[in-house]
Structure formats: structure tokens, C-alpha cells
Design an enzyme around this catalytic site. Sequence first.
Site, mmCIF file in Angstrom:
data_model
loop_
_atom_site.group_PDB
_atom_site.id
_atom_site.type_symbol
_atom_site.label_atom_id
_atom_site.label_comp_id
_atom_site.label_asym_id
_atom_site.label_seq_id
_atom_site.Cartn_x
_atom_site.Cartn_y
_atom_site.Cartn_z
ATOM 1 N N GLU A 144 0.798 -1.238 0.000
ATOM 2 C CA GLU A 144 0.000 0.000 0.000
ATOM 3 C C GLU A 144 0.830 1.288 0.000
ATOM 4 O OE1 GLU A 144 -2.708 -0.423 3.300
ATOM 5 O OE2 GLU A 144 -3.427 -2.360 2.609
ATOM 6 N N ASN A 184 1.914 -5.293 -3.068
ATOM 7 C CA ASN A 184 0.516 -5.576 -2.740
ATOM 8 C C ASN A 184 -0.252 -4.276 -2.474
ATOM 9 O OD1 ASN A 184 -1.473 -7.653 -1.971
ATOM 10 N ND2 ASN A 184 -1.232 -6.933 0.143
ATOM 11 N N HIS A 220 -10.512 -6.117 -1.763
ATOM 12 C CA HIS A 220 -11.548 -5.788 -0.772
ATOM 13 C C HIS A 220 -12.616 -5.029 -1.553
ATOM 14 C CE1 HIS A 220 -9.218 -7.083 2.625
ATOM 15 N NE2 HIS A 220 -8.187 -6.355 2.237
ATOM 16 N N GLU A 248 -6.483 -10.604 -0.794
ATOM 17 C CA GLU A 248 -7.267 -10.352 0.432
ATOM 18 C C GLU A 248 -8.752 -10.281 0.094
ATOM 19 O OE1 GLU A 248 -5.680 -6.986 2.642
ATOM 20 O OE2 GLU A 248 -3.628 -7.521 2.148
HETATM 21 O O1 9MR Z 1 -7.332 -7.734 8.821
HETATM 22 C C1 9MR Z 1 -6.385 -6.929 9.460
HETATM 23 C C2 9MR Z 1 -6.977 -6.392 10.763
HETATM 24 O O2 9MR Z 1 -7.158 -7.437 11.694
HETATM 25 C C3 9MR Z 1 -6.063 -5.307 11.344
HETATM 26 O O3 9MR Z 1 -6.682 -4.730 12.471
HETATM 27 C C4 9MR Z 1 -5.800 -4.263 10.275
HETATM 28 C C5 9MR Z 1 -4.906 -3.154 10.788
HETATM 29 O O4 9MR Z 1 -4.828 -2.128 9.861
HETATM 30 O O5 9MR Z 1 -5.196 -4.874 9.149
HETATM 31 C C6 9MR Z 1 -6.031 -5.779 8.532
HETATM 32 O O6 9MR Z 1 -5.445 -6.338 7.370
HETATM 33 C C7 9MR Z 1 -5.113 -5.406 6.337
HETATM 34 C C8 9MR Z 1 -3.964 -5.992 5.563
HETATM 35 O O7 9MR Z 1 -2.917 -6.296 6.423
HETATM 36 C C9 9MR Z 1 -3.513 -5.067 4.461
HETATM 37 N N1 9MR Z 1 -4.607 -4.701 3.607
HETATM 38 C C10 9MR Z 1 -5.794 -4.195 4.263
HETATM 39 C C11 9MR Z 1 -6.246 -5.199 5.321
HETATM 40 C C12 9MR Z 1 -7.543 -4.752 5.940
HETATM 41 O O8 9MR Z 1 -7.340 -3.546 6.640
#
Ligand code: 9MR
Length: 340
Positions: A144, A184, A220, A248
Amino acid sequence: MKLITILLGLSYCLSAQKPHLKEAVKFPLGSSVNPRLLNENEAYRNIATTEWTSLTAENHMKMMLIHPAADRFDFSKGDEIVNFATASGKRMHGHTLVWHNQVPQWMKDFQGDQKAWESLLKSHIQTVVSHYKGKIAGWDVVNESFLDDGSLRPSLWADHIPDYIAKSFQWAHESDPGAILFYNDYGQDGKPKKMQAILDLVADLKRRGIPIHGLGLQMHINVDSKRNELQEVLDKSIKTGLKIHLSELDIAVNPKNNPDFIYEEKVASAQAEQFNFVFKSYMKIPAAQQYGITFWNISDKDSWLRGYFKRPKEYPLLFDDKYAKKPAYTTLINSLHTLN
Ligand code: 9MR
């Protein structure tokens, strides 16, 4: 009597067959997982075991959890997931080495010149990648890095280390030359400038001989996400020649967080169609570029969308709150069987 025997035999055969989603596709399929649920929840563990061929740690390989203090790494939970993956014969995907989010406080407080920052990030990447060398097939090296307008996202890394993306790929490659290295990101659909920034990054890294092997498209998405825009993202990504990971996947049905939302049949079947679309489009990618599809966790109850956005009425995955297969699961597996 004879008829009963035949019927019993038939029903035994049908139940013994019980096809799983992983058998309906020719590429690795999985989800992110949480080590506590893998330990404590049998239904969760069973789905991870029987439905998937690939796993990703949802949180436990991120900087904040794996590197809690300057002089201390904590591999315990990441190792639990890797051990589960090894024992159950799954591929393990690594997520994520460099991100602006989930950074430990000590890194935020860190003071130093460019050289000191580079040495911090290099040693983080190389310690983690070396620890998992040979056990992790591919890494989300950088996660990101771009804003919607295509500009570089300000972050600890962008602010202190010029060219940090290229350097991160190089450092990761040095530690495990066999690992497949991904950039990613999310939300490229309908955001042409963000998409272009990613394509430009790939072209630039390739031109300079920096090892990048894959693009992670997080996916997402929503039940209303426009298919022509999603297809365009896939088409442009495929043209890079890199491996493509839908990394994801979840499909939100209540993105506006309507408190009175009811998950009725109409929206559930629109969501099922959207899952079908994603899978069918992915199946058209040349096999050599199919790294796989990863759902972002297993059941609706475990989805980040509920907790993170305080959106209790969200149902973005293929298993319901009780870990039963949703109709979308059946629709998907049936439609995949007819394609294979
Ligand atoms: O699913 C993850 C969640 O449990 C965490 O709290 C969050 C913190 O920002 O991150 C989420 O996973 C993210 C992933 O690592 C990167 N892409 C976006 C995902 C959803 O926020």
C-alpha cells in the site's frame, strides 16, 4: 430392501465425495488466518485444513507484532501458523514486510539519519525473511505505497528512505533468493492514477533489474463494485507478466454500514455472482501467472470489516457466523465444476 441398500450406498458415496473448493480450482486457494482461532476453534481449523491449499498470517508477521522492540523479534505466533501450514501440507504466503500501518511505537520514535533508517529497515526485512527462508513461498514485500492520486504515500519509510520500495525488494531477495516477491495494494478499480502508479513502479523496477515477481491485488470489493473496472485492473496487471495474487478477497454487502441492513436472498445472490465473476476472471489468467486466491479470513464473524469499521451487519465471506457454507459457496463450487 435392495432399493434401500442402493440409496444408502449412493448417499454414502455422495457424502464421501463432498468436494471442497480447493479441488475445484487449479491454483492455490486459501485465506488469512489468526493463530488463536486456529488453536481454539475446531470448525475454523477444519475449514483451513480441508478447504484451502495456502495460508497467510492476517496480522502476526507485521512489524508491530513480529518486531515489538528494537532488540527483540517475536516469531512465536508466526511460527505457529507456519507449523500448522507445514503439518497440513499448505503453502505459506508472507504478509507483510514493509507497511505504513501496524508499525511498533519504537520505530515511530526512532531518530537517525538516512543511513540509520536504512539499516533499521534492512535488518528488519532480512531478519524476518531469513527466519522463514524456505518455509514461505512468497512475500508481500511492500504494501500500500500509493495514494488514490498515484502519489507516494507519506510514511515512516517514504519520509526517511529515498527509493525505499526498490531497496526493500533488493534486501528481501538477498535473504531468500527463492521467494516470490510481491507488491501488494488495494482499490485500483476506478482509480486509474493509482493503477498507473503501480504499473510505473513495476516497469521501473524491472528496468533497473530489481527483483519483483508478483502483484498482489487485495480485492476488498463490494457487491456493487463495477465489473468492467475490476476486469481492467486484472487485464493491466496481467500485461506486466508478473504473477497475480488476489490476496485479500472479501465482498462487502453493507459498505455504507446501514444499521437496519438485512442480508436477504437478493443481496446474497448478487454477492455470489460477484464471487463467481472474480473466480472466472482469474481462471482466464495464464496458469503460469496464477499465484492464487486468498480470502481475508474464513467466516463472516472473523472478518476485519466487522471490527475495524464497527459494522456488525456485514457478511463478506463464504462461511457464516457458525462456519457453515453459505449459498455463495455452493453457487461458486458448482459454477467452477462446470468450467473445469
Ligand atoms: O485484517 C487486518 C486487521 O485485523 C487489522 O486490524 C488491520 C490493521 O490495519 O489490518 C487488517 O489487514 C489489512 C492488511 O494487512 C492489508 N490490507 C488491508 C487489510 C484490511 O485492513
